[in-house]
Design a protein around this motif. Structure first.
Motif, PDB file in Angstrom:
ATOM      1  N   ASP C  44       0.824  -1.205   0.000  1.00 56.79           N
ATOM      2  CA  ASP C  44       0.000   0.000   0.000  1.00 56.79           C
ATOM      3  C   ASP C  44       0.862   1.259   0.000  1.00 56.79           C
ATOM      4  O   ASP C  44       0.535   2.258  -0.655  1.00 56.79           O
ATOM      5  CB  ASP C  44      -0.930   0.002   1.215  1.00 56.79           C
ATOM      6  N   LEU C  45       1.945   1.219   0.747  1.00 51.08           N
ATOM      7  CA  LEU C  45       2.827   2.391   0.794  1.00 51.08           C
ATOM      8  C   LEU C  45       3.391   2.720  -0.580  1.00 51.08           C
ATOM      9  O   LEU C  45       3.531   3.891  -0.944  1.00 51.08           O
ATOM     10  CB  LEU C  45       3.982   2.143   1.766  1.00 51.08           C
ATOM     11  N   ASP C  46       3.701   1.692  -1.335  1.00 46.66           N
ATOM     12  CA  ASP C  46       4.293   1.926  -2.653  1.00 46.66           C
ATOM     13  C   ASP C  46       3.339   2.663  -3.590  1.00 46.66           C
ATOM     14  O   ASP C  46       3.777   3.390  -4.480  1.00 46.66           O
ATOM     15  CB  ASP C  46       4.723   0.586  -3.281  1.00 46.66           C
ATOM     16  N   ARG C  47       2.048   2.476  -3.375  1.00 42.53           N
ATOM     17  CA  ARG C  47       1.079   3.183  -4.224  1.00 42.53           C
ATOM     18  C   ARG C  47       1.113   4.699  -3.977  1.00 42.53           C
ATOM     19  O   ARG C  47       0.807   5.478  -4.863  1.00 42.53           O
ATOM     20  CB  ARG C  47      -0.341   2.672  -3.957  1.00 42.53           C
ATOM     21  N   ARG C  48       1.403   5.103  -2.729  1.00 40.36           N
ATOM     22  CA  ARG C  48       1.390   6.512  -2.379  1.00 40.36           C
ATOM     23  C   ARG C  48       2.756   7.174  -2.523  1.00 40.36           C
ATOM     24  O   ARG C  48       2.896   8.403  -2.495  1.00 40.36           O
ATOM     25  CB  ARG C  48       0.927   6.662  -0.909  1.00 40.36           C
ATOM     26  N   LYS C  49       3.786   6.360  -2.653  1.00 45.53           N
ATOM     27  CA  LYS C  49       5.186   6.780  -2.614  1.00 45.53           C
ATOM     28  C   LYS C  49       5.478   7.949  -3.547  1.00 45.53           C
ATOM     29  O   LYS C  49       4.974   7.968  -4.674  1.00 45.53           O
ATOM     30  CB  LYS C  49       6.038   5.565  -3.016  1.00 45.53           C
ATOM     31  N   PRO C  50       6.312   8.881  -3.129  1.00 45.68           N
ATOM     32  CA  PRO C  50       6.694   9.974  -4.035  1.00 45.68           C
ATOM     33  C   PRO C  50       7.655   9.471  -5.109  1.00 45.68           C
ATOM     34  O   PRO C  50       8.230   8.391  -4.987  1.00 45.68           O
ATOM     35  CB  PRO C  50       7.394  10.959  -3.104  1.00 45.68           C
ATOM     36  N   GLY C  51       7.766  10.253  -6.147  1.00 46.44           N
ATOM     37  CA  GLY C  51       8.785   9.979  -7.161  1.00 46.44           C
ATOM     38  C   GLY C  51       8.439   8.874  -8.142  1.00 46.44           C
ATOM     39  O   GLY C  51       9.297   8.410  -8.900  1.00 46.44           O
ATOM     40  N   THR C  52       7.182   8.441  -8.190  1.00 45.30           N
ATOM     41  CA  THR C  52       6.833   7.322  -9.065  1.00 45.30           C
ATOM     42  C   THR C  52       6.553   7.761 -10.506  1.00 45.30           C
ATOM     43  O   THR C  52       6.500   6.940 -11.409  1.00 45.30           O
ATOM     44  CB  THR C  52       5.604   6.573  -8.544  1.00 45.30           C
TER      45      THR C  52
END
Lengths: 366, 366, 366, 366
Positions: C44-52
């Protein structure tokens, strides 16, 4: 924040002053479907009622409770239950003395400095009259605990001043105005109280409360342990200065090999824990003991100051309990019931679907 | 609801297990502008730290605290302050015995039945290790109380098993690993503890805590009395079985003419109230006394059951305090400080602008 | 009181600043026995992560989460779960400008006046970085909701500036960095964002969130209605300026004969209520829509004052999302999940044993 | 937990059903010393009272409020203030139809499934009658806010169905039963309502509320932002389906260079933020807008099911507001006042001694 609400899941919000129009409370969070009528609550209120013997305050209050909400066709609906008790016997008299001086041992001085305002009539909000609403709310809690889990909550007077009262039976507590569990000691208590009243003085007491049938698992481990919340509840009763669970202060001199209650398939072998292990109920009786200080309103004159800070003396003539500990018995029962129902519901919230294959052992080997 | 948060205005949320990666807490509501560094908190932690003498657990934990948030350029910002303490000495050993049986007097049985899950390593969350985070959070509270109001909070060991320890001076408490306020008694305590450790047993203790300089007016009258919240805080410390405020259980045999502390323009003449009148601080020293039970993890074998409900015995070999009461001194200080700062802020919320012309009298006539 | 804790039964206490050592939270009240690993939360964190993508902030943060407590042998124990995310990319730069002036539309001015203290590095606690911990806590809530009740919580970008995005499918939201539910609109969104970034400006957005499978009965009727707590949760996300449930503002012009969702044995015929009737879930989809304002940190210079109160201008050069609404999708999902699990547990506390013979009708007639 | 208490520092606990003996509340945490009389509260209650025009419910309720506690000699004492309103006009009629079927858009179905119990008389606890106690409690909050900080809280009807009502003046809102801020539109509103009533239908509305004079600094940054708590308060009013702060949903299409309110030494240049920046009040007007759905009790027959799950139809004949939005104006004002006083006290708890040298700028440049 201002602390007139007790509990988290089963919440009681109390209001009212000794000589205002009414006292009462709102009970929020009661499970729906509980059969409830005013007559049931009245039974508990009558046990705490003033004026039932010459040994307690002579104020005449019927303490008639009215249910204002939350009950429909004889059952709770899940909506908040408001309970109202109108004050009747607010005897007209001059409060000027009390209004301007501070009784030693009383809330007078600290509340005045806190609020800069004070209702001095009969002690206002500091009066033990406030505890009637706890008994009313506690009656609802007790009924649910008994019907849902078979829990009983009972208390007795364990000591009056120097007189220790041995526990003989629960039946004995119902036959005398002292809640004494031994009929034989009652004449001695009566003489003691008569002398005390005659002297215009007051005395402390010890009250014991026991909850039987509490299932294993109620209570939250760290800050809100079942025993911590019981301590909060008991120390929050007017005049209480000490609280013990299980062995209490006797544990100071116990060895670990003596204190720890052994477990067997047939049950526990002792109950030094007082029914709480690691903050969580063990299935044993929850045993609590309280120390109550002597009433601060006495007829003997004492040194104090007035509102200007000048030295003076004060003596209190009104109608007061020479030993608040006596009528504290139903109050302590009520507070214990309130803690238990609150933790029953809190436990259900987080752990409502937990099951283990480990048998629940008996409270105690007979 | 699950009770890992303490306080209303100054809130401490605790986490962590004895042998997990870390323990710690989040402190929310700290006033901004307080000078704060890890070194200050470390000083308090070092007092509670294990392994400081042969009389406490031999676990080697530096208890190094890291501030993760809420402090900028050496001052609190008003944002939550997270404190982290990594566990270091989680000695690898076989927990199979503890994992499958329930120690008498321990949280093992009740927690297992509550959660159906349990981290048995070193007691998991039931370990006294959790109290380190209370000391860390309490250090922040103490610093603010001292700087904003000149309040000091200090504790000492008042009794170890049968040995009552007279109060000689606060200085004496700092010169020995027992927090004993009398240097002369220390050799006797050492002998006592050596014998106890040799026997593989444990013993109870009494701890006293005193807060001086508390201004009049803190505490909420009915349920959340200052003394009620202190009782909650103290009974929420591992192993505590009894709490007294002021005269405590001695009040049972007192007369009202003796118990009520008289007021004079020069100050109070006694302090049976323990600094709390009607649930609100009076300006006197707040005095608290606790009973701690003996540690339940002992080397002496005792009867118990296992997870299947079968009879067995258990003895605990690990590193344990033979008397948890000793290291409870800084924990009790911390909990008292947490109650006081919480009520300081709660009082300010409702009564921040109250003033009376009545002088605030001295804590006590000298 | 300082508001860094969310929920009553399932409580999340958040901490951390954008450029401090770490952000994180403590989750208290999670039911025991839930299978949980860091890898699940990481998803879930990866979905919100900056820089994507180039359309969000270019800060490089792996957002690696560590579980510090509350999980043993891969399952929750009922103890508090602490989650820690170390900050990595606190790029060193000069914050003097931001530290001394107040950005229009930003927390700068109001927080400074409130606390008299402020961590200006990257916005400090006001940074949207704080929302990562909501996503982490929300992941636990979502997992439990799904496993215990089959509830799913999903969101999408419904409008970006002037561009309304039609809902085509949930699958579509996963194939593009905008969480857009229509693949066909993505090229247009990219062009729009490129122009916006080039102009140094920012824009608002609308996000929709839907919870399916919510059983009838969650929510408390009066103040803590399910929809009221959802509104609290959503308006508590950075930049949110409006919240709708069900028909939302369209209800202003509806007739009662049109708005009220008819019931049939086969299910509801419409869902203007958004799954909440009288504050309590109806069994229909819970539908929520949010308005997010444009980011206040933009490269275009704007009028403002400095700490002395003097007029000046400010432009923000750092790494910022030109549209915070995009990365708000997983945050809104997380907040909805947190409200739902909290009310699931609250409901169980009071009404854990309620049953009716009335069938639970389907969410909607197909 | 059951959600009948609102606020943390200034707490309102509501009780009562539409056709039970009484409705009322307990207000806990009111600062002491506030001049308060029943007549003052009555003024606000009269604005919300049913039966004041043909456009609202024809139930005849004097809504006479009685203060039961917490006020002595005309001033608040700091003790809880209990307010009681006896129900008078519980017109006897047959509730059998409503008791056995579920009105579309009403709480009937969801509450029944939640509690397995329901007081169907006049909607029981789900009735908008409950909002009278919010107005009563809100009156106390408004009085304190005005006297302590000069804050005023005022609302108006901004739209009735399709008819948008322009804001002309606050004075205009007092001259008509619609709280319409434009006298010229009133005849049109009357015709509209007459037609609606004739058709047996109902309609939605938009209400705006504004608080002026709020000082900078109220609100807590993360979860309990001032705007988040306002959203919770407003969405917790019966029939509300949407809430906006400041620009609200219009922010979706705004650019950052347009939305962010510029600051000058003379004041802010615009108010898109609606008086809240980063969850904390900025000193500007706090502006809120709500969407209210049409009343679900209408005379037009609609499809539904009964308690056995069988298909049927229902039409409601009783006395109902064809547009609940009209009488919601004083309710929304009250709720906004309750949020503001709560945050005023919360702010004082943590930041009571914060001062900055930065000037507090004016709400808006004229």
């Amino acid at each position: 924040m201002s602390g007139n609400t007790f509990g988290e899941s089963f919440r009681v919000t109390s209001f009212g002053e000794s000589h205002g129009p009414a006292i009462g409370c709102v009970v929020d969070g009661c499970p729906p479907g509980l059969v409830l009528a005013e007559s049931y609550i009245q039974g508990d209120l009558d046990r705490r009622k003033p004026g039932t013997s010459r040994h307690v305050t002579q104020r005449r209050e019927p303490d008639t409770v009215e249910i204002l909400s939350g009950v429909y066709e004889g059952r709770t609906t899940g909506a908040p239950i408001a309970l109202l008790i109108r004050n009747q016997d607010q005897r007209s008299r001059d409060y000027a003395v009390i209004a301007d001086t501070f009784r030693p041992g009383h809330a007078d001085y600290s509340w005045w400095q806190k609020y800069g305002a004070r209702d001095p009539r009969g002690g206002g909000r500091a009066s033990a009259r406030e505890t009637a609403v706890r008994v009313a709310a506690g009656a609802i809690a007790r009924k649910w605990l008994e019907e849902a889990y078979g829990v009983s909550v009972r208390g007795y007077l364990a000591q009056l001043g120097e007189i220790a009262i041995p526990f003989v039976s629960w039946e004995a507590t119902m036959g005398n105005p002292f809640f004494a569990p031994d009929a034989a000691v009652v004449p001695r208590l009566e003489t003691y109280m008569d002398e005390l009243r005659h002297a215009g003085d007051s005395v402390g007491a010890r009250v014991n409360v026991v909850a039987s049938g509490v299932p294993v698992g109620w209570g939250e481990p760290v800050f809100d342990r079942l025993d911590a919340d019981i301590a909060h509840a008991m120390m929050g009763i007017n005049a209480v200065k000490g609280v013990e669970i299980g062995a209490g202060f006797a544990a100071v001199t116990q060895r670990g090999s003596e204190h720890g209650d052994e477990l067997t398939p047939e049950g526990f072998l002792s109950n030094n824990a007082g029914g709480v292990l690691g903050g969580v109920s063990s299935g044993q009786d929850v045993t609590v003991s309280l120390a109550l200080k002597p009433t601060s309103s006495i007829r003997i004159a004492r040194r104090t100051i007035d509102k200007t800070g000048a030295a003076t003396t004060v003596a209190t003539e009104g109608r007061h309990d020479p030993c608040v500990g006596i009528r504290a018995v139903p109050v302590a029962e009520a507070m214990l019931a309130l803690v238990l129902i609150d933790h029953a519901l809190r436990h259900r919230a987080q752990c409502g679907d937990v099951h283990t294959s480990t048998p629940k052992i008996a409270a105690r080997v007979k």
